[in-house]
Write a protein that holds these residues in place. Structure first.
Motif, PDB file in Angstrom:
ATOM      1  N   TRP A 177       0.866  -1.180   0.000  1.00 12.88           N
ATOM      2  CA  TRP A 177       0.000   0.000   0.000  1.00 12.88           C
ATOM      3  C   TRP A 177       0.897   1.222   0.000  1.00 12.88           C
ATOM      4  CZ3 TRP A 177      -0.558   4.496   2.654  1.00 12.88           C
ATOM      5  CH2 TRP A 177      -1.729   5.231   2.439  1.00 12.88           C
ATOM      6  N   LEU A 178       0.656   2.130  -0.949  1.00 12.14           N
ATOM      7  CA  LEU A 178       1.396   3.389  -1.022  1.00 12.14           C
ATOM      8  C   LEU A 178       0.412   4.548  -0.981  1.00 12.14           C
ATOM      9  CD1 LEU A 178       3.960   2.590  -3.890  1.00 12.14           C
ATOM     10  CD2 LEU A 178       4.424   2.641  -1.432  1.00 12.14           C
ATOM     11  N   THR A 197      15.467   0.288  -2.404  1.00 15.28           N
ATOM     12  CA  THR A 197      14.247  -0.509  -2.274  1.00 15.28           C
ATOM     13  C   THR A 197      13.255  -0.084  -3.348  1.00 15.28           C
ATOM     14  OG1 THR A 197      13.288   1.048  -0.677  1.00 15.28           O
ATOM     15  CG2 THR A 197      14.520  -0.830   0.206  1.00 15.28           C
ATOM     16  N   VAL A 198      12.468  -1.045  -3.820  1.00 11.11           N
ATOM     17  CA  VAL A 198      11.454  -0.786  -4.843  1.00 11.11           C
ATOM     18  C   VAL A 198      10.125  -1.330  -4.340  1.00 11.11           C
ATOM     19  CG1 VAL A 198      10.822  -1.007  -7.269  1.00 11.11           C
ATOM     20  CG2 VAL A 198      13.238  -1.172  -6.595  1.00 11.11           C
ATOM     21  N   ARG A 199       9.119  -0.452  -4.281  1.00  9.38           N
ATOM     22  CA  ARG A 199       7.769  -0.864  -3.893  1.00  9.38           C
ATOM     23  C   ARG A 199       6.805  -0.494  -5.004  1.00  9.38           C
ATOM     24  NH1 ARG A 199       9.928   1.427   0.877  1.00  9.38           N
ATOM     25  NH2 ARG A 199       9.961   0.027   2.666  1.00  9.38           N
ATOM     26  N   SER A 200       5.834  -1.366  -5.238  1.00  7.40           N
ATOM     27  CA  SER A 200       4.867  -1.140  -6.302  1.00  7.40           C
ATOM     28  C   SER A 200       3.461  -1.387  -5.769  1.00  7.40           C
ATOM     29  CB  SER A 200       5.163  -2.081  -7.475  1.00  7.40           C
ATOM     30  OG  SER A 200       4.215  -1.936  -8.502  1.00  7.40           O
ATOM     31  N   ASP A 201       2.536  -0.490  -6.092  1.00  3.01           N
ATOM     32  CA  ASP A 201       1.152  -0.573  -5.619  1.00  3.01           C
ATOM     33  C   ASP A 201       0.223  -0.687  -6.821  1.00  3.01           C
ATOM     34  OD1 ASP A 201      -1.429  -0.121  -4.725  1.00  3.01           O
ATOM     35  OD2 ASP A 201      -0.889   1.484  -3.345  1.00  3.01           O
ATOM     36  N   GLY A 202      -0.371  -1.877  -6.978  1.00  2.00           N
ATOM     37  CA  GLY A 202      -1.368  -2.080  -8.030  1.00  2.00           C
ATOM     38  C   GLY A 202      -2.766  -2.230  -7.470  1.00  2.00           C
ATOM     39  N   GLY A 203      -2.861  -2.408  -6.142  1.00  2.95           N
ATOM     40  CA  GLY A 203      -4.158  -2.514  -5.485  1.00  2.95           C
ATOM     41  C   GLY A 203      -5.003  -3.689  -5.955  1.00  2.95           C
ATOM     42  N   GLY A 204      -4.380  -4.673  -6.598  1.00  3.36           N
ATOM     43  CA  GLY A 204      -5.140  -5.794  -7.132  1.00  3.36           C
ATOM     44  C   GLY A 204      -5.869  -5.468  -8.418  1.00  3.36           C
ATOM     45  N   LYS A 205      -5.675  -4.246  -8.915  1.00  2.00           N
ATOM     46  CA  LYS A 205      -6.382  -3.803 -10.130  1.00  2.00           C
ATOM     47  C   LYS A 205      -5.546  -4.016 -11.388  1.00  2.00           C
ATOM     48  CE  LYS A 205      -9.675  -2.182  -7.494  1.00  2.00           C
ATOM     49  NZ  LYS A 205      -9.967  -0.735  -7.375  1.00  2.00           N
ATOM     50  N   VAL A 206      -4.229  -3.851 -11.267  1.00  2.00           N
ATOM     51  CA  VAL A 206      -3.315  -4.034 -12.397  1.00  2.00           C
ATOM     52  C   VAL A 206      -2.102  -4.820 -11.893  1.00  2.00           C
ATOM     53  CG1 VAL A 206      -4.035  -1.920 -13.589  1.00  2.00           C
ATOM     54  CG2 VAL A 206      -2.178  -1.833 -11.929  1.00  2.00           C
ATOM     55  N   VAL A 230      -1.076   3.775 -17.104  1.00  2.00           N
ATOM     56  CA  VAL A 230      -0.312   4.930 -16.628  1.00  2.00           C
ATOM     57  C   VAL A 230       0.217   4.604 -15.238  1.00  2.00           C
ATOM     58  CG1 VAL A 230      -0.463   7.348 -15.900  1.00  2.00           C
ATOM     59  CG2 VAL A 230      -1.617   6.592 -17.975  1.00  2.00           C
ATOM     60  N   GLN A 231       1.436   5.033 -14.964  1.00  2.00           N
ATOM     61  CA  GLN A 231       1.997   4.837 -13.630  1.00  2.00           C
ATOM     62  C   GLN A 231       2.819   6.058 -13.229  1.00  2.00           C
ATOM     63  OE1 GLN A 231       4.343   1.224 -14.242  1.00  2.00           O
ATOM     64  NE2 GLN A 231       6.234   2.416 -14.300  1.00  2.00           N
ATOM     65  N   MET A 236       3.471   3.730  -8.349  1.00  2.00           N
ATOM     66  CA  MET A 236       2.026   3.696  -8.188  1.00  2.00           C
ATOM     67  C   MET A 236       1.374   3.304  -9.501  1.00  2.00           C
ATOM     68  SD  MET A 236      -0.691   3.861  -6.526  1.00  2.00           S
ATOM     69  CE  MET A 236      -0.088   4.459  -4.955  1.00  2.00           C
ATOM     70  N   ARG A 237       0.689   2.145  -9.507  1.00  2.00           N
ATOM     71  CA  ARG A 237       0.000   1.681 -10.702  1.00  2.00           C
ATOM     72  C   ARG A 237      -1.501   1.524 -10.469  1.00  2.00           C
ATOM     73  NH1 ARG A 237       1.379  -2.563 -13.957  1.00  2.00           N
ATOM     74  NH2 ARG A 237       1.883  -1.163 -15.685  1.00  2.00           N
ATOM     75  N   ASN A 238      -1.919   1.612  -9.216  1.00  2.00           N
ATOM     76  CA  ASN A 238      -3.338   1.467  -8.888  1.00  2.00           C
ATOM     77  C   ASN A 238      -4.134   2.592  -9.545  1.00  2.00           C
ATOM     78  OD1 ASN A 238      -5.878   1.290  -7.731  1.00  2.00           O
ATOM     79  ND2 ASN A 238      -5.122   0.921  -5.668  1.00  2.00           N
ATOM     80  N   PRO A 239      -5.010   2.286 -10.498  1.00  2.00           N
ATOM     81  CA  PRO A 239      -5.732   3.357 -11.205  1.00  2.00           C
ATOM     82  C   PRO A 239      -6.627   4.186 -10.283  1.00  2.00           C
ATOM     83  CG  PRO A 239      -6.630   1.193 -11.751  1.00  2.00           C
ATOM     84  CD  PRO A 239      -5.364   0.944 -11.000  1.00  2.00           C
ATOM     85  N   ASP A 240      -7.050   3.603  -9.170  1.00  2.00           N
ATOM     86  CA  ASP A 240      -7.896   4.351  -8.233  1.00  2.00           C
ATOM     87  C   ASP A 240      -7.154   5.531  -7.613  1.00  2.00           C
ATOM     88  OD1 ASP A 240      -9.869   2.535  -8.747  1.00  2.00           O
ATOM     89  OD2 ASP A 240      -9.606   1.400  -6.890  1.00  2.00           O
TER      90      ASP A 240
END
Length: 289
Positions: free
Chosen positions: A83-84, A197-206, A257-258, A275-279
């Motif tokens: 979560w970001l 460190t690398v963190r990525s947030d897709g929120g389960g959407k992407v 888009v990210q 951040m990749r979560n479209p929301d």
């Protein structure tokens, strides 16, 4: 006696209230809802007995945020992957930039309890009088001071020791995007800190990687693998912006888009937040449009 129209006092405070709510919640959409609720309460209040509109509104917004955080924490326990916070591109209004919190510090605030978070933001960031914070939180001033001390201890290590010059940050952000797009291992190694460190947030959407990647070797392999798998030609640089004082790249890969926020230490990239979560990218999408 205060004027009948409550709008002027409220609009004067709106930017600071919005920033406080965003800092508390990590979501601009939720922050806007809280500020709107505070407006409804302000418009119905007996304003003749309110000595300080700023203090009264700060107290209402803080309490609404504390209520919101109770349900937010429950939701984040079932959140898919990292979560970001929602990345908010810095606006030209200096009132929105005055708190000087970075994106990485926003993430550090997530480790605090709601009361610690409120005490730290009000005391250390928004310079709110201790007595007002105590009244807002329903705690004695000494207790509030201890909450702020504990919070400060938790987030101290997240403050950037080597802030990057804005123009240099943009140059390095563009260089990072190009190296990642091409899968250029040598260029990536030169740009990244050893303990990046690398963190990525897709929120389960992407698609997003669910775990934090740590170390330059793993990060380089990650980006080289992505360039090989998806083809660097598909990545398009849309903009280089600033998110909470840190350089960020807005890009498109295929139809997605990210926003990639970069944190620097001693001239190298120490943390990457994707951040990749479209929301959480609606505002950035509207900005690009």
């Amino acid at each position: 006696m205060r004027p009948e129209d409550p709008t002027d006092d409220f609009e004067t405070q709106r930017p600071a209230l919005l920033r406080l709510a965003y800092r508390m919640l990590g979501s601009m959409a939720e922050a806007e809802d809280v500020v709107q609720e505070s407006w409804l309460r302000w418009s119905e209040a007996d304003r003749e007995v309110i000595d300080s509109p700023a203090g009264w509104l700060r107290r209402v917004v803080t309490r609404l945020c504390l209520d919101q955080l109770k349900s937010a924490r429950a939701r984040r326990e079932t959140y898919v992957g990292n979560w970001l916070p929602e990345p908010v591109v810095d606006a030209p209004d200096p009132a929105l930039l005055a708190d000087n919190l970075t994106y990485s510090l926003m993430l550090a605030l997530e480790r605090l309890s709601p009361l610690e978070r409120a005490a730290f933001l009000l005391h250390d960031v928004f310079d709110t009088p201790l007595e007002e914070i105590a009244a807002t939180l329903g705690r004695a001033p000494a207790s509030v001071r201890q909450l702020a001390v504990r919070a400060r201890r938790h987030v101290r290590g997240e403050r950037p020791r080597y802030p990057v010059d804005p123009e240099e940050g943009k140059r390095l952000a563009k260089a990072f995007f190009e190296a990642a797009r091409l899968g250029d291992a040598a260029a990536l190694t030169a740009l990244l800190a050893q303990d990046v460190t690398v963190r990525s947030d897709g929120g389960g959407k992407v698609i997003a990687f669910p775990n934090t990647i740590t170390g330059v070797d793993k990060a380089v392999r990650l980006y080289c693998g992505l360039a090989q798998k998806f083809g660097g030609h598909r990545a398009e640089l849309l903009d280089v912006v600033t998110v909470d004082g840190q350089p960020a790249v807005i890009s498109r890969i295929g139809d997605t888009v990210q926003a990639t926020v970069l944190e620097f230490s001693a001239g190298r990239i120490a943390a990457i937040y994707v951040m990749r979560n479209p929301d959480k990218l609606g505002r950035i999408g509207r900005r690009l449009a």
